[in-house]
Scaffold this active site. Structure first.
Site, PDB file in Angstrom:
ATOM      1  N   HIS A 148     -39.392  22.946 -16.203  1.00 42.76           N
ATOM      2  CA  HIS A 148     -38.201  23.603 -15.670  1.00 42.76           C
ATOM      3  C   HIS A 148     -37.110  23.494 -16.728  1.00 42.76           C
ATOM      4  CE1 HIS A 148     -37.434  19.386 -14.825  1.00 42.76           C
ATOM      5  NE2 HIS A 148     -36.221  19.632 -14.360  1.00 42.76           N
ATOM      6  N   HIS A 205     -33.827  22.218 -16.647  1.00 42.29           N
ATOM      7  CA  HIS A 205     -32.711  21.278 -16.689  1.00 42.29           C
ATOM      8  C   HIS A 205     -32.621  20.791 -18.137  1.00 42.29           C
ATOM      9  CE1 HIS A 205     -32.861  20.417 -12.097  1.00 42.29           C
ATOM     10  NE2 HIS A 205     -32.095  21.440 -12.401  1.00 42.29           N
ATOM     11  N   ASP A 259     -32.264  18.139 -19.744  1.00 42.80           N
ATOM     12  CA  ASP A 259     -32.989  16.972 -20.287  1.00 42.80           C
ATOM     13  C   ASP A 259     -34.464  17.269 -20.554  1.00 42.80           C
ATOM     14  OD1 ASP A 259     -33.035  17.088 -17.383  1.00 42.80           O
ATOM     15  OD2 ASP A 259     -33.963  15.112 -17.340  1.00 42.80           O
ATOM     16  N   HIS A 260     -34.896  18.508 -20.292  1.00 41.77           N
ATOM     17  CA  HIS A 260     -36.321  18.833 -20.465  1.00 41.77           C
ATOM     18  C   HIS A 260     -36.603  19.851 -21.572  1.00 41.77           C
ATOM     19  CE1 HIS A 260     -37.872  16.668 -16.869  1.00 41.77           C
ATOM     20  NE2 HIS A 260     -36.573  16.704 -16.595  1.00 41.77           N
ATOM     21  N   HIS A 277     -38.656  21.140  -6.989  1.00 34.85           N
ATOM     22  CA  HIS A 277     -37.464  20.658  -7.692  1.00 34.85           C
ATOM     23  C   HIS A 277     -36.451  21.794  -7.814  1.00 34.85           C
ATOM     24  CE1 HIS A 277     -35.319  17.876 -10.249  1.00 34.85           C
ATOM     25  NE2 HIS A 277     -35.329  18.708 -11.271  1.00 34.85           N
ATOM     26  N   ASP A 298     -40.270  17.033 -12.995  1.00 35.01           N
ATOM     27  CA  ASP A 298     -39.403  16.569 -11.900  1.00 35.01           C
ATOM     28  C   ASP A 298     -39.864  17.182 -10.583  1.00 35.01           C
ATOM     29  OD1 ASP A 298     -38.087  15.576 -14.062  1.00 35.01           O
ATOM     30  OD2 ASP A 298     -36.156  16.525 -13.646  1.00 35.01           O
ATOM     31  N   HIS A 302     -39.801   9.278 -16.289  1.00 33.83           N
ATOM     32  CA  HIS A 302     -38.543   9.908 -15.886  1.00 33.83           C
ATOM     33  C   HIS A 302     -37.758   8.959 -14.969  1.00 33.83           C
ATOM     34  CE1 HIS A 302     -35.869  13.026 -14.086  1.00 33.83           C
ATOM     35  NE2 HIS A 302     -36.070  13.684 -15.210  1.00 33.83           N
TER      36      HIS A 302
HETATM   37 ZN   LIG Z   1     -34.791  18.356 -13.315  1.00 39.64          ZN
HETATM   38 ZN   LIG Z   2     -35.151  15.615 -15.417  1.00 44.15          ZN
END
Ligand SMILES: [Zn+2]
Ligand SMILES: [Zn+2]
Length: 310
Positions: A60, A62, A64-65, A143, A214, A272
């Site tokens: 996904h 977000h 941080d990914h 998520h 996530d 995570h």
């Molecule tokens: Zn996420």
């Molecule tokens: Zn994350």
């Protein structure tokens, strides 16, 4: 040989001990990258992960990914890479990743193909010849925003060749053994014809590695992880923050363990983790092990080998 190396195991933001999400899977000399959080390329250098890779899978978008892909692509460009790359991600991947590729003044000097995937898709051999013995199965996660997880599923392998039986039947060691073990019928000098079935055991299953990204604990992950040799499940929170996990679309360590039990997985690795567990995540391990004993928690640089069961 199949192994995974955790490049980043922290949720949402990096800490001193842990980088944000990134995971390298190395199988028979091929490297696949799952997630590419900020700083992933430096983690690859630090932990000896090859830059000669062609596929990056995103769960996904977000921050941080995926933010690390901007820098990684620039470095590959500086290394004069010419081979094309393939990116996979859920709906929105084309727009977001194509923007990421345009950031920075230098033009990316190789082709990048972005494929949008959804739960139920199977990513098969795409022409480099390496992916003939496994597929990547995409599954839906909970998520928000069409997030997905990935399962690397190896094809069935040939059954085991019974050396003792072959000797007893007077088959000379050499090319005839090879033919039989490949399932071919052979003819001996005395005219006897022998079929492979009597000398080769039942087909053996390949390995299954599941990476959730996530997610809340959910049925689609349980389905995708049935009998998994290795389930890598997010565990952002501990029991005391289970409400927060629910509100933010994440899982607790215990919930991850419940998924592992329901899937009859062989092994669970938690990743995570929230910054509060950055130095020690033993509390998460303890909570998960009460439900699923074969649990460990990932840390940056940790490599896990996944052997065949038989
Ligand atoms: Zn996420
Ligand atoms: Zn994350």
């Amino acid at each position: 040989m199949l192994s995974v190396t955790f490049l980043g195991t922290s949720a949402a933001r990096p800490t001193v001990e842990r980088n944000v999400s990134g995971l390298a899977l190395v199988r028979e000399g091929e490297t696949l990258l799952f997630e590419c959080g900020e700083g992933t390329q430096r983690q690859m250098m630090r932990y000896g992960v090859s830059f000669a890779l062609s596929d990056i899978f995103f769960t996904h978008f977000h921050a941080d990914h995926f933010l690390g892909v901007i820098g990684l692509i620039r470095t590959l460009g500086l290394q004069a890479r010419a081979e094309p790359m393939r990116f996979y991600g859920p709906k929105g991947a084309k727009k977001i990743l194509e923007q990421a590729l345009k950031l920075g003044v230098e033009r990316v000097p190789f082709e990048v193909a972005v494929t949008e995937v959804k739960g139920g898709d199977v990513i098969r051999e795409t022409g480099n010849g390496k992916r003939e013995t496994y597929d990547i199965h995409v599954f839906a996660t909970e998520h928000g925003g069409g997030s997905v997880g990935y399962a690397l599923k190896e094809h069935e392998r040939r059954g085991r060749f019974d050396v003792e039986k072959a000797r007893a039947a007077g088959i000379p060691e050499g090319p005839l053994w090879g033919k039989l073990s490949k399932g071919e019928t052979i003819e001996l000098v005395d005219g006897r014809k022998l079929t492979a079935e009597s000398f080769v055991g039942p087909k053996r299953s390949g390995r299954l590695i599941v990476i959730t990204g996530d997610t809340r604990p959910c049925a689609s992950v349980v389905d995708a992880a049935q009998g998994a040799d290795l389930l890598i499940h997010e565990a952002t929170f501990g029991e005391e923050e289970k409400e927060r996990a629910k509100e933010t679309g994440h899982s607790t360590a215990r919930e991850a363990a419940q998924v592992a039990v329901a899937a009859k997985a062989r092994r669970l690795v938690l990743s995570h983790v929230s910054a509060r567990y950055s130095i020690s995540a033993e509390e998460l391990v303890k909570e998960a092990r009460e439900v699923f004993p074969e649990t460990t928690v990932a840390k940056d640089g940790m490599t896990i080998e996944v052997p065949f069961v038989d």
